[in-house]
Design an enzyme around this catalytic site. Structure first.
Site, short mmCIF file in Angstrom:
data_model
loop_
_atom_site.label_atom_id
_atom_site.label_comp_id
_atom_site.label_asym_id
_atom_site.label_seq_id
_atom_site.Cartn_x
_atom_site.Cartn_y
_atom_site.Cartn_z
N SER A 560 -4.63 6.81 0.33
CA SER A 560 -4.05 6.67 1.67
C SER A 560 -4.94 7.43 2.67
O SER A 560 -6.10 7.10 2.81
CB SER A 560 -2.60 7.16 1.67
N ASP A 646 1.33 -3.74 1.01
CA ASP A 646 1.36 -2.39 1.54
C ASP A 646 1.75 -2.40 3.02
O ASP A 646 1.15 -3.11 3.83
CB ASP A 646 -0.03 -1.76 1.38
N HIS A 681 2.49 0.16 -0.99
CA HIS A 681 1.71 1.38 -0.82
C HIS A 681 1.74 2.26 -2.07
O HIS A 681 0.77 2.92 -2.39
CB HIS A 681 2.24 2.16 0.38
#
Length: 712
Positions: A560, A646, A681
C-alpha cells in the site's frame, strides 16, 4: 499491442521447467494521453487507458491475465519451494483454535476456527464458558461457493436478542447489513446496501445506525437510521458530511450512555453525540478546527478527551462535563509531554489505562482513582524484552480490577495477559499457539541507525541463534512509513520460515510512522516525505555495514503506502536492493491525487499535499512518485501484487507501473506482476489462502537471494 495480440500472448504462455524456456514478458499497447493539472502542468501517461472503473474492458483484462500467466510460467520452476513454504507456514497454525472469551451483558463472546476451515465461527455462551454454545455466525457456511467473503462488523442488540452484521463478497469494502433473530436463526427481511462496516444499535433494540458510502468515491458520507421492518429506502438521514476530506464512523461510549458520530480528516476531527436511550438529537462536543484533533469517551458522568489542541502535538488528556459543547469547558488531566505520545486510553471504575509511545516502544500507564483525579500514583506495565509491542486488549466491561493487554515481539507469539491493578497479579490468558516453534532458538535486537541528516532511526531485527554477523547473510527489510501508522515488532508466523533458512528480518521504524511521537510522523509527510525513503535506504546501508547482511543479498518489502516506499527506493537506489516485494502499491501519486473521484484522494490532501491547488505540492510529489520517476536503469528483481477490486489503491496503478517498468528497465532481473482477480486491498479472504500468496512471493525472493534450504 492490440487486444487480439494480447490474447494470443496469453495463449502462448507455457509452463517451462527452466528459466531460459520462459516466453517474452507481456507487452501492452501504448495510447497517448495527457494528464493535465489545473495550474497548467502536463504529463504524458501512455498507459492511462488501463484504468477501467467497471473492470470489464477486454483489452485491460487480457493484459492482467497475460501477466498472471507469465507469473505462473516463471514460478513453475519454484512451485516445489512455494509448496514447502506454504506447508511450513500453515503447519504452524493450530487449526482448531479460538479467541480469548470476553463478557458483555452476561454473555461470553468468542470466535473459533475448525480444522480445515478458512473462516471463523462467532459464538457466545450465557453466564460461563461451561454453558451451551450459541452460534452467532458460521462464516464458513456463509462464504461457501464464493471467491471472496468477509464479515466486517457484527453487533448484538442491547437486549441480547438480535444480531446485525456487515458482509462483503466482492472485496471492495462496500458492505451489506443484514439482521437475524439469534435464538431462532431467522434472517429478517431488512437489507441495507452500500455501507461501511460500522453498526450501532439504539437502546430500543429495533433501531440501527449505520454509515452510507458514496457509490463512486466510496467515502463515508451519511449516517442513517434504520428501523427494523421498514424498507431501507425510507431510512432517515441523521447526519451528512459535506467536506470530502473527512471520514466518518459511529460507536457507543464506554458507559453505553451515548451514541457518537465521529468525523476526522488528517488534521482535524469532530464528535457529535446523542443519548442512546433517545438518539434523536446529536450535539457537537466541540466544533471542528483545523489542526485540532480529538476523540472522546464518556464514563462516570464525565467526558474524557484525547487531543492535540493548544500545541500538544503528542496529545494530552482532558475532561469535561456531560453537557460540554465547546473546548472552553475542557479541563486538563494528563499534561502534554514532548517525549511521550499518548496513543489511546481505556476507562474503568477505579483506574484508567493509558497507551503511550516513548523511545520508539509502546507502554501502558496505569492511573489510580476516578477520572480527572491528579496523576499521583501512576505505574507502568512491565515488559519482558528489549523490543516488543504492547497494547490494550478487549476490556468490554469497566467494573473490574483486571486489565487485559496484549504483548508480542519478533520472537514471542501474540499473548493476552490480564493484570490485577490492585494486587499486581498477572495471568496469561492465551498465547498464540505456534506448532513446532521454540522462541528460545531466536534472538531479537533493537538498534539505532543514523540517517543522512543525522537523525537516529530505530530498527528491530530478528534472526535464528547461530547467526554470525559476518556480512554474508540474506536479509528482508520491511517498513510502512505513512499516515502516522507505526510498524510495531509483532510476531510474524511466516517469517519463521525465513529465519530457519538463515535470513535476517528487519523492521525499519522510519519517519512517516509515529513510533517516536507526532514529530516523527510530521517529518515524513507532505513536503518532508522524502525522509521516509532515505531513512529506509540508510537503515539498509547501516545494517549491511554492521555485517547483518551481504550487500548483494538484500530484499525490501512494503505494501500500500509501503508499496510507494518500495517504488521510491527502487528508483533512488536500485543497486542497494536485489529484490523488491511490493503489494497493492500506491505508485501513481500525482495522477491519483489530481483525481477527486478516486476513493481516498480528497481525504489525503493533508498527508501528501493537494497538487490541484499547490504548484509546490505538485512538483514535490512529481519528484518522488514511482511511476513518474522510472528511468532507464537496471532495476532489482521485482514482485508486484494487486487485487482487481481494490478500493484503496486501484489496480491500474501497479498495472501501469509494471508496464512502464518493463519499457525502461535495462537490467535482466525478472519482474512479476500478480493480480488477484477476485480480491481487494487485503488480498484473498480466508486464513489459509493469504499464506499461499505469501509463499509464492517468498519463493521468488529466496530464489533470487540464493538462500539455501534448511537442514531437515
Amino acid at each position: 499491442m492490440k487486444p487480439t495480440l494480447l490474447l494470443a500472448a496469453l495463449m502462448t504462455l507455457s509452463t517451462p521447467t527452466l528459466a531460459q524456456d520462459l516466453p517474452e514478458p507481456p507487452d501492452v499497447e501504448k495510447r497517448p494521453h495527457v494528464v493535465k493539472a489545473p495550474h497548467g502542468a502536463e504529463r504524458q501517461d501512455e498507459y492511462y487507458w488501463l484504468r477501467d472503473d467497471d473492470r470489464k474492458d477486454p483489452a485491460m483484462l487480457a493484459y492482467l491475465n497475460a501477466e498472471n500467466a507469465y507469473a505462473d510460467a516463471y514460478m513453475a520452476r519454484l512451485k516445489p519451494l512455494e509448496d514447502r513454504l506454504y506447508e511450513e507456514i500453515v503447519g504452524r497454525i493450530k487449526q482448531d483454535d479460538s479467541s480469548v472469551p470476553y463478557r458483555e451483558r452476561g454473555w461470553w463472546y468468542y470466535s473459533r476456527f475448525e480444522t480445515g476451515q478458512d473462516y471463523p465461527v462467532y459464538a457466545r455462551r450465557l453466564g460461563s464458558m461451561d454453558a451451551a454454545e450459541q452460534v452467532l455466525l458460521d462464516v464458513n457456511t456463509m462464504a461457501a461457493g464464493k471467491d471472496y467473503f468477509n464479515v466486517g462488523d457484527w453487533e448484538v442488540s442491547q437486549d441480547n436478542r438480535l444480531l446485525a452484521w456487515a458482509e462483503d463478497d466482492v472485496g471492495r469494502r462496500q458492505y451489506v447489513i443484514r439482521v437475524k433473530e439469534i435464538e431462532t436463526g431467522e434472517v429478517l427481511d431488512d437489507v441495507i446496501r452500500g455501507v461501511s462496516a460500522n453498526i450501532v444499535w439504539a437502546d430500543d433494540n429495533r433501531t440501527i445506525f449505520y454509515v452510507e458510502n458514496d457509490p463512486e468515491t466510496l467515502l463515508t458520507v451519511r449516517v442513517k437510521k434504520h428501523v427494523l421492518g421498514t424498507p431501507a429506502s425510507a431510512d432517515e438521514l441523521v447526519y451528512e458530511e459535506h467536506d470530502d476530506s473527512f471520514y466518518m464512523g459511529i460507536g457507543r461510549t464506554r458507559d453505553d450512555r451515548y451514541i457518537c458520530i465521529g468525523v476526522e480528516s488528517t488534521v482535524s476531527s469532530e464528535s457529535r453525540c446523542a443519548p442512546a436511550a433517545d438518539p434523536r438529537e446529536f450535539t457537537v462536543l466541540a466544533p471542528r478546527e483545523r489542526d485540532v484533533e480529538y476523540d472522546a469517551d464518556h464514563h462516570n458522568g464525565r467526558w474524557v478527551i484525547r487531543t492535540n489542541a493548544d500545541g500538544a502535538e503528542n496529545f494530552k488528556l482532558m475532561t469535561a462535563p456531560s453537557d460540554a459543547t465547546s473546548r472552553a469547558q475542557w479541563q486538563e488531566w494528563i499534561a502534554h509531554d514532548e517525549d511521550v505520545f499518548i496513543d489511546g486510553y481505556e476507562l474503568f471504575d477505579g483506574f484508567t489505562a493509558v497507551a503511550e509511545r516513548s523511545g520508539g516502544l509502546e507502554r501502558l500507564r496505569l492511573l489510580r482513582g476516578e477520572v480527572g483525579q491528579p496523576d499521583a500514583s501512576a505505574e507502568y506495565v512491565k515488559a519482558d524484552e528489549p523490543a516488543y509491542s504492547m497494547g490494550l486488549s478487549v476490556n468490554s466491561e469497566p467494573d473490574t480490577d483486571w486489565l487485559r493487554y496484549s504483548y508480542t515481539s519478533l520472537t514471542t507469539p501474540a499473548t493476552t495477559y490480564e493484570l490485577n491493578t490492585k494486587t499486581g497479579e498477572r495471568r496469561q490468558l492465551k498465547q498464540q499457539p505456534v506448532i513446532g516453534y521454540d522462541p528460545s532458538k531466536y534472538t531479537t535486537e533493537r538498534l539505532w541507525a543514523t540517517a543522512r541528516d543525522g537523525t537516529r532511526v530505530p530498527v528491530t531485527l530478528v534472526y535464528r541463534n547461530g547467526f554470525e554477523k559476518d556480512g554474508s547473510a540474506a536479509m528482508l527489510q520491511y517498513a510502512y512509513g505513512s499516515y502516522g501508522s507505526s510498524t510495531d515488532p509483532n510476531f510474524n508466523l511466516s517469517v519463521v520460515s525465513l529465519l530457519d533458512r538463515g535470513m535476517v528480518y528487519a523492521l525499519a521504524h522510519i519517519r512517516g510512522g509515529q513510533e517516536m511521537g507526532r514529530k516523527w510522523y510530521d517529518a515524513g509527510k507532505l513536503l518532508n516525505k522524502n525522509n521516509t525513503f532515505t531513512d529506509f535506504i540508510d537503515v539498509t546501508r547501516y545494517l549491511v555495514e554492521q555485517g547483518y547482511a551481504a550487500p548483494d543479498r538484500v530484499a525490501a518489502y512494503g505494501g500500500s503506502a509501503g508499496g510507494l516506499l518500495m517504488g521510491a527506493i527502487a528508483n533512488m537506489s536500485p543497486q542497494t536492493y536485489d529484490v523488491i516485494l511490493s503489494q497493492v502499491p500506491f505508485v501513481d501519486v500525482v495522477t491519483t491525487m489530481l483525481d477527486a473521484s478516486i476513493p481516498l484522494t480528497t481525504n489525503e490532501y493533508d498527508e501528501w499535499g493537494n497538487p490541484e491547488t499547490s504548484v509546490e505540492s505538485y512538483e514535490y510529489m512529481l519528484g518522488y512518485s514511482p511511476y513518474d520517476n522510472l528511468s532507464r536503469q537496471a532495476y532489482p528483481a521485482t514482485f508486484v501484487g494487486t487485487g482487481l477490486w481494490d478500493s484503496q489503491v486501484q489496480y491500474w496503478e501497479p498495472a501501469k507501473y509494471v508496464a512502464r517498468l518493463r519499457d525502461l528497465n535495462t537490467g535482466s532481473e525478472p519482474v512479476l506482476f500478480r493480480t488477484n482477480m477476485d480480491a481487494g486491498h487485503g488480498g484473498k479472504s480466508g486464513r489459509f489462502r493469504r499464506y499461499r500468496e505469501q509463499a509464492e512471493m517468498y519463493a521468488f525472493m529466496l530464489d533470487r537471494l540464493d538462500v539455501a534450504e534448511p537442514a531437515r
